[in-house]
Design an enzyme around this catalytic site. Structure first.
Site, PDB file in Angstrom:
ATOM      1  N   SER A 117      38.494  36.766  34.089  1.00 51.35           N
ATOM      2  CA  SER A 117      39.517  37.738  33.641  1.00 51.35           C
ATOM      3  C   SER A 117      39.755  36.888  32.250  1.00 51.35           C
ATOM      4  O   SER A 117      39.055  36.651  31.030  1.00 51.35           O
ATOM      5  CB  SER A 117      40.326  37.545  34.193  1.00 51.35           C
ATOM      6  OG  SER A 117      41.206  38.990  34.206  1.00 51.35           O
ATOM      7  N   HIS A 126      38.318  42.560  41.436  1.00 53.75           N
ATOM      8  CA  HIS A 126      38.611  41.634  40.014  1.00 53.75           C
ATOM      9  C   HIS A 126      38.856  40.072  40.457  1.00 53.75           C
ATOM     10  O   HIS A 126      39.328  39.546  41.211  1.00 53.75           O
ATOM     11  CB  HIS A 126      39.663  42.602  39.439  1.00 53.75           C
ATOM     12  CG  HIS A 126      39.632  41.131  38.112  1.00 53.75           C
ATOM     13  ND1 HIS A 126      38.611  41.089  36.906  1.00 53.75           N
ATOM     14  CD2 HIS A 126      41.103  40.372  38.092  1.00 53.75           C
ATOM     15  CE1 HIS A 126      39.102  40.604  35.948  1.00 53.75           C
ATOM     16  NE2 HIS A 126      40.456  40.638  36.238  1.00 53.75           N
TER      17      HIS A 126
HETATM   18  C1  MCU Z   1      40.900  40.333  32.031  1.00 53.37           C
HETATM   19  O1  MCU Z   1      41.315  39.382  31.107  1.00 53.37           O
HETATM   20  C2  MCU Z   1      43.028  39.893  31.818  1.00 53.37           C
HETATM   21  C3  MCU Z   1      43.084  41.090  30.785  1.00 53.37           C
HETATM   22  O2  MCU Z   1      43.233  41.214  29.413  1.00 53.37           O
HETATM   23  C4  MCU Z   1      44.743  41.218  30.976  1.00 53.37           C
HETATM   24  O3  MCU Z   1      45.418  42.525  30.308  1.00 53.37           O
HETATM   25  C5  MCU Z   1      45.338  41.547  32.511  1.00 53.37           C
HETATM   26  O4  MCU Z   1      46.733  42.018  31.826  1.00 53.37           O
HETATM   27  O5  MCU Z   1      44.870  40.406  33.242  1.00 53.37           O
HETATM   28  C6  MCU Z   1      43.289  40.753  33.210  1.00 53.37           C
HETATM   29  C7  MCU Z   1      43.708  39.008  34.009  1.00 53.37           C
HETATM   30  O6  MCU Z   1      43.642  37.813  33.121  1.00 53.37           O
HETATM   31  O7  MCU Z   1      43.128  38.977  35.287  1.00 53.37           O
HETATM   32  C8  MCU Z   1      43.803  37.865  36.104  1.00 53.37           C
END
Ligand code: MCU
Length: 417
Positions: free
Chosen positions: A229, A363
């Site tokens: 992420s 996720h």
């Molecule tokens: C996928 O990474 C991020 C994303 O860019 C954000 O918009 C969201 O809030 O959080 C994602 C993340 O890091 O989840 C753990």
């Protein structure tokens, strides 16, 4: 059921020799360790200032320099990578400082302590090295963003190095801009966003591993980097900016990682709920403040993230994405990486590139369908130096029929020697 997506056209080309390097006494010259071709800056064309001609509804041509000259050789490619890195730093990522004047390291228990000094200021940080394989090394390792261990399964024989990236640069929303040890060293108004600061931290870990190889038993030429992420964005940027990383493993990095700005905007304009450049700079401090001037019109940028990924070529990259997460930009990452792949094609090393998009998992919980024949194949080949399975991978469980890879990359793919 697995739909086979359209695979970018591969033009018939002669077999080219891999750039190989012998990395340790336990490996042979035929191992597929690849390094970026050497660059001789004196022979590279000057990069004109300014953004150049806007590029809309397609991604920038990797094989044309900013001054309009064509990339026709591997030596040109090395120059072009240098130029792309400079442009990415100037308009999006912020400046990556050179290696500091002093880096020292010591290893005790499982803790690798790293001290860095520059310009009269000093910082120190530590990483833990876990699951060190027994037996005579040196052993490969995967640097994992975050302190809780990798969110993908690291097989036996590979150590895990846990990197507390938030300690180097915070990612706590807008108010955390300029906080963390990177900024203690370089000043809180330094142009680097968190992703660049973390890549700098990864480079210092590699420096430290080079200094302490006899103590840690870790082979600094067989390093992977991963994160999921937001930390997956960190992993792909670290692989792009640090050429000593052998295998880059971004997991569900989405927008700002393996996604392209232009394709996310296109998805959003088609009514999809996808993170785009205008939202991402509001949410967090991953990018340089310099990027704010371009987020409302990304067509101006002389790059997109297919070129960020291309900084890794010919080194190995395996990108994992989740087809169930619309917010991450599922067409954006598919299109961006499908087009990025053409850079490995030009270098004759399609075996060093993987993109896999599956679903059914939440996720950052790694799906088993990506493990045996994909992740493990990459780790076998590029870190463990075993002959593994197929690593030329480009697949999605969804057919993104609304997006045409070749229309978005109308430029020719040269065969670079
Ligand atoms: C996928 O990474 C991020 C994303 O860019 C954000 O918009 C969201 O809030 O959080 C994602 C993340 O890091 O989840 C753990």
């Amino acid at each position: 059921t697995t739909a086979q997506p359209q695979v970018p056209t591969t033009t018939a080309r002669p077999t080219t020799t891999l750039v190989t390097s012998v990395v340790s006494s336990t490996t042979s010259p035929s191992d597929p360790v690849v390094t970026n071709p050497p660059v001789n800056p004196g022979t590279c064309p000057n990069t004109p200032s300014g953004l150049g001609t806007p590029v809309a509804n397609q991604l920038n041509d990797p094989f044309t320099f900013h001054n309009g000259n064509k990339v026709t050789s591997k030596a040109d490619w090395a120059c072009r990578q240098r130029e792309i890195s400079e442009l990415l730093q100037r308009y999006e990522l912020g400046t990556l400082p050179p290696k500091p004047s002093s880096v020292t390291a010591s290893f005790s228990g499982s803790t690798l302590s790293i001290s860095v000094s520059e310009g009269g200021r000093s910082i120190s940080f530590a990483v833990s090295i876990n699951n060190r394989p027994s037996g005579a090394g040196p052993h490969p390792a995967i640097i994992n963003f975050g302190t809780f261990g990798a969110s993908l399964p690291v097989p036996a024989g590979v150590a895990t190095i846990n990197f507390n990236n938030d300690d180097i640069a915070q990612q706590q929303g807008g108010s955390s801009r300029g906080r963390g040890k990177f900024y203690d060293l370089y000043g809180s108004s330094h142009s680097a966003g968190a992703l660049t600061a973390w890549a700098w931290g990864v480079s210092r870990i590699v420096d430290a591993l080079e200094l302490t190889q006899a103590q840690t038993g870790i082979d600094p030429t067989r390093l992977g980097v991963t994160g999921c992420s937001r930390n997956g964005k960190g992993a792909i940027v670290a692989g792009a900016l640090e050429p000593r990383i052998a295998l880059t493993l971004p997991q569900e990095s989405g927008a700002g990682g393996s996604g392209c700005w232009r394709i996310a905007t296109w998805q959003k304009n088609n009514g999809q709920n996808v993170q785009d450049s205008t939202q991402i700079v509001q949410e967090n401090v991953w990018f340089s403040p310099n990027f704010n001037s371009y987020v409302n019109n990304v067509n101006q940028l002389p790059f997109d993230h297919h070129l960020l990924a291309g900084l890794i070529a010919p080194r190995a990259l395996y990108v994992m994405e989740n087809v169930d997460m619309e917010w991450l930009g599922k067409i954006s990452t598919y299109g961006c990486m499908g087009i990025a792949r053409k850079q490995w094609e030009a270098l004759g090393v399609l075996d060093n590139f993987g993109y896999s998009q599956v679903g059914g998992n939440s996720h950052c919980s790694f799906p088993s369908s990506q493990q045996g024949s994909e992740l493990n194949a990459f780790i076998d080949k590029f870190l463990l130096k075993r002959s593994g399975g197929n690593t030329s991978i480009f697949r999605s469980t969804q057919t993104h029929s609304s997006f045409n890879l070749n229309n978005w990359s109308p430029w020719a793919v040269p065969s670079l020697n």
